[in-house]
Design a protein around this motif. Structure first.
Motif, mmCIF file in Angstrom:
data_model
loop_
_atom_site.group_PDB
_atom_site.id
_atom_site.type_symbol
_atom_site.label_atom_id
_atom_site.label_comp_id
_atom_site.label_asym_id
_atom_site.label_seq_id
_atom_site.Cartn_x
_atom_site.Cartn_y
_atom_site.Cartn_z
ATOM 1 N N LEU A 1 27.119 21.721 6.431
ATOM 2 C CA LEU A 1 26.638 20.651 7.246
ATOM 3 C C LEU A 1 27.002 19.227 6.863
ATOM 4 C CD1 LEU A 1 23.225 22.174 8.608
ATOM 5 C CD2 LEU A 1 25.391 21.954 9.612
ATOM 6 N N VAL B 1 30.472 18.160 7.748
ATOM 7 C CA VAL B 1 30.562 17.674 8.908
ATOM 8 C C VAL B 1 30.573 16.207 9.226
ATOM 9 C CG1 VAL B 1 29.370 17.679 11.465
ATOM 10 C CG2 VAL B 1 29.249 19.842 10.191
ATOM 11 N N ALA B 2 29.839 15.488 8.453
ATOM 12 C CA ALA B 2 29.949 14.101 8.442
ATOM 13 C C ALA B 2 30.855 13.457 7.662
ATOM 14 C CB ALA B 2 28.543 13.469 8.048
ATOM 15 N N ALA C 1 22.009 24.799 20.232
ATOM 16 C CA ALA C 1 23.138 24.140 19.368
ATOM 17 C C ALA C 1 24.048 23.874 20.458
ATOM 18 C CB ALA C 1 23.809 25.363 18.280
ATOM 19 N N ASP D 1 22.945 20.561 21.930
ATOM 20 C CA ASP D 1 23.281 19.357 21.041
ATOM 21 C C ASP D 1 24.608 18.944 20.890
ATOM 22 O OD1 ASP D 1 20.603 19.088 20.356
ATOM 23 O OD2 ASP D 1 20.713 20.571 18.513
ATOM 24 N N ALA D 2 25.374 20.007 20.873
ATOM 25 C CA ALA D 2 26.884 19.721 20.391
ATOM 26 C C ALA D 2 27.843 19.282 21.643
ATOM 27 C CB ALA D 2 27.449 20.795 19.705
ATOM 28 N N GLY E 1 28.953 16.354 19.538
ATOM 29 C CA GLY E 1 28.790 16.362 17.984
ATOM 30 C C GLY E 1 29.783 17.382 17.529
ATOM 31 N N LYS E 2 29.178 18.110 16.152
ATOM 32 C CA LYS E 2 29.942 19.151 15.809
ATOM 33 C C LYS E 2 29.219 20.347 15.394
ATOM 34 C CE LYS E 2 33.306 16.250 13.227
ATOM 35 N NZ LYS E 2 33.960 15.975 12.208
ATOM 36 N N ARG F 1 25.447 26.193 13.594
ATOM 37 C CA ARG F 1 24.568 25.056 13.169
ATOM 38 C C ARG F 1 25.218 23.854 13.844
ATOM 39 N NH1 ARG F 1 20.620 25.270 9.149
ATOM 40 N NH2 ARG F 1 19.861 27.450 9.267
ATOM 41 N N ALA F 2 24.497 22.947 14.958
ATOM 42 C CA ALA F 2 25.076 21.867 15.493
ATOM 43 C C ALA F 2 24.660 20.764 14.693
ATOM 44 C CB ALA F 2 24.532 21.807 16.859
ATOM 45 N N SER F 3 25.422 19.690 14.557
ATOM 46 C CA SER F 3 25.072 18.288 14.237
ATOM 47 C C SER F 3 25.530 17.227 15.145
ATOM 48 C CB SER F 3 25.664 18.126 12.755
ATOM 49 O OG SER F 3 25.388 16.840 12.030
ATOM 50 N N GLN F 4 24.617 16.227 15.351
ATOM 51 C CA GLN F 4 25.073 15.307 16.083
ATOM 52 C C GLN F 4 25.742 13.905 15.510
ATOM 53 O OE1 GLN F 4 21.475 14.353 18.459
ATOM 54 N NE2 GLN F 4 22.118 15.556 20.227
#
Length: 495
Positions: free
Chosen positions: A8, A11-12, A439, A442-443, A469-470, A491-494
C-alpha cells in the motif's frame, strides 16, 4: 498480511510527469564519480597503490588503478598489476572441496581424518566431542582457535613440516561444532584434503581445474615466478613511513591465503560466481555447476555495520558459508563478501548476487582491506537505482494464479478462484465478497492490465491503476500440484 500492507505504501509512490517511474541510471554512468571515495581512503590509510573493479552481468564494466605498485620504480597500478589477495584465496579452496564433493570423491559430512590420516590420533577437548568433519573446516567451526596473527606468517611452511604439525595435533579452543572461530589452519587442512583427494598438489589442482578453465592466466601462488615488473609489492606503514614487507614464498598454507591475481583476472572469477544466480534452466558454462556455486552462501551469528564515514548503523544478519560471509543488509539486501589481510596487502570483494554486480579492491599495505570505500560505492550505486535486483520471471503457475485473482475480482467473489482449504477458514466467503465490493466502490473500474510482479515462482503481487484509485493485491499458491491459492487479497487506496 504484512506484505500486502507494505504494498500500500507503493501505491502512492511518486512518478514522473509522463506517469512512469524514471529509469535508473546505468552503472557505468555512476562509477567514475566514485573514484574520489577510493582516493580519499588511500590517502587516509597510507596506501601506496590500489586497484578496484566493478563486474556487472559477467562483464568487467570498470577498472581503475590508483597510486603505485612499488615505491622504488614508481610503476603505476594497472588492471594487470598482480596483488596477493590473502584470505580471499579461501574461496578457491572451498570451491575445490565442493567440486570434489560433486564428483563423489569426498563427503562434506565425513570425518576430515578420512582424507587426512594424520588427524586420526588427535586428542579432542572432551570425551563427548565429535570428530571434525570436512564441513566443520569449511565453516570455521572445527574448534580451532582464531589464528590470524599466527596463520598469516605460516604461508611458506613446507609440506613436510605441515605433515608433522598435523600428526602432532593441535589444542582446541572449543569442541567441534560448538561455535565459529576463524581458522587459517583449518583452511590449510582443506588444502591438504584437495591434494590427497584430487591426486595432485593443491596449487596444481586449482590451476588445472579452476583457474585455467576460467582463463585466469595471470593468477597463481608462486609470487616469485614470472614477470616481476607487474607485481605489486607489499608495504607496512610504520613510524610515519612505508617499510617493505618481506616476500613470503608459496607453501603448505597457500590454500588459506597465498593466491596472487590481477583485477582483470579476478573479474573473471567474480563473473563466474555471479553467473550462478538466479537458478534457471540451461547449459552449464563454468568449471563448477551453478547449483554447487550457490552453496557458498550456505552456512549464523549477528553483527552490526559500524557508524563510520557517514555510514548509518544497520543491523545485519550474517553467516559464514563456505569461504564467504553472507550478510542481509538493510540497504543492500543480500551481500556475499570476504576480505583479505596479509603482511603487505589488503583486499575485499562484495557481491550482490541478486543484482548481478560485484565490486572488489586490492591494496598493497599490510591489512589494508578497502572495505569502507567498496561499501560506500555499493551504497551509492544502490541509492541511485543503478543496481536493481534482477527481475524474477513469472512462472506458468504464478500466471495462472494471477488470472484466477482477476477472475475473482471481476465476479466479486473469491470463490471463483481455486482456493486452498485455509482461505475461507481465515475469512469466510461472505466477508470476502463484502471486502471485494468495498474495494471496487473505492477504486472504481480497474482494467487490470498491469503484470503480476513475482516474489517467487509461487507468489506475486500486483498494483492496478483504476478509475478512482489503486488496488494492491497479492496471490500465493499452496504447496499442492493442482493450482490452489492459500492467499488471495485485494486492498484499495484512493488518491
Amino acid at each position: 498480511m504484512t506484505r500486502l500492507l507494505a504494498l500500500l505504501a507503493l501505491v502512492a509512490a511518486p512518478v514522473s510527469a509522463a506517469g512512469q517511474t524514471p529509469p535508473p541510471p546505468p552503472v557505468e554512468a555512476r562509477i567514475a564519480a566514485l573514484e574520489p571515495v577510493f582516493a580519499a581512503w588511500m590517502e587516509a590509510q597510507h596506501v601506496p597503490g590500489l586497484v578496484w573493479g566493478v563486474v556487472k552481468d559477467g562483464r568487467l564494466v570498470f577498472v581503475r588503478g590508483l597510486g603505485v605498485q612499488d615505491l622504488d620504480t614508481r610503476r603505476p597500478v594497472t588492471a594487470d598489476s598482480r596483488f596477493r589477495i590473502a584470505s580471499m584465496s579461501k574461496a578457491f579452496t572451498a570451491m575445490a572441496i565442493l567440486k570434489l564433493a560433486d564428483a563423489g570423491r569426498l563427503s562434506l559430512e565425513a570425518p576430515a581424518e578420512r582424507y587426512v590420516p594424520e588427524m586420526k590420533g588427535w586428542r579432542y577437548p572432551t570425551s563427548d566431542s565429535r570428530r571434525i568433519t570436512v564441513a566443520d573446516l569449511l565453516h570455521h567451526d572445527a574448534g580451532f582457535v582464531e589464528d590470524n596473527p599466527w596463520g598469516d606468517r605460516q604461508q611458506p611452511l613446507g609440506e613436510a613440516a605441515f605433515t608433522a604439525m598435523l600428526r602432532a595435533g593441535v589444542p582446541f579452543a572449543n569442541g567441534p561444532g560448538v561455535t565459529m572461530e576463524y581458522s587459517n589452519f583449518g583452511y590449510a587442512t582443506l588444502g591438504r584434503i584437495v591434494s590427497n583427494v584430487g591426486g595432485a598438489p593443491y596449487q596444481q589442482w586449482i590451476g588445472r581445474q579452476i583457474l585455467t578453465p576460467l582463463g585466469m592466466t595471470a593468477t597463481g601462488y608462486d609470487v616469485l615466478a614470472g614477470d616481476q615488473t607487474q607485481r605489486a609489492l607489499g608495504y607496512r606503514w610504520q613510524d610515519g613511513g612505508w617499510v617493505r614487507e618481506p616476500d613470503m614464498a608459496d607453501g603448505a598454507f597457500g590454500a588459506m591465503g597465498g593466491l596472487q591475481t590481477t583485477a582483470r583476472d579476478y573479474a573473471r572469477w567474480v563473473g563466474f560466481l555471479l553467473s550462478a544466480w538466479p537458478a534457471r534452466d540451461g547449459a552449464e558454462m563454468g568449471p563448477v555447476g551453478r547449483a554447487t556455486v550457490r552453496r557458498i552462501v550456505e552456512g549464523g551469528f549477528v553483527t552490526a555495520r559500524d557508524r563510520a564515514a557517514g555510514l548509518e548503523p544497520c543491523r545485519q544478519a550474517a553467516s559464514y558459508g563456505m569461504a564467504w560471509f553472507t550478510i542481509n543488509d538493510c540497504d543492500l539486501g543480500r551481500v556475499v563478501t570476504h576480505t583479505g589481510g596479509y603482511p603487505g596487502f589488503g583486499s575485499v570483494v562484495m557481491l550482490l548476487p541478486d543484482a548481478g554486480i560485484g565490486i572488489f579492491a586490492f591494496a598493497n599495505r599490510t591489512y589494508a582491506a578497502p572495505t569502507l570505500p567498496v561499501m560506500q560505492a555499493l551504497l551509492a550505486l544502490r541509492r541511485e537505482g543503478a543496481t536493481p535486483d534482477r527481475a524474477v520471471p513469472v512462472s506458468t503457475g504464478l500466471a495462472a494464479a494471477y488470472d484466477a485473482a482477476r477472475t475473482a475480482w471481476r465476479a466479486g467473489d473469491a470463490e471463483r478462484a481455486p482456493l486452498a482449504g485455509n482461505v475461507l477458514l481465515d475469512r469466510n466467503a461472505a466477508r470476502r465478497r463484502a471486502e471485494i465490493a468495498a474495494a471496487k466502490a473505492d477504486a472504481g473500474d480497474c482494467p487490470m492490465t498491469e503484470p503480476v510482479i513475482p516474489v517467487s515462482a509461487m507468489e506475486g503481487y500486483f498494483i492496478w491503476t483504476c478509475a478512482k484509485g489503486k488496488v494492491a493485491g497479492r496471490v500465493q499458491r499452496a504447496p499442492t500440484p493442482v493450482l490452489s491459492l492459500q492467499v488471495l487479497d485485494f486492498r484499495a487506496s484512493q488518491p
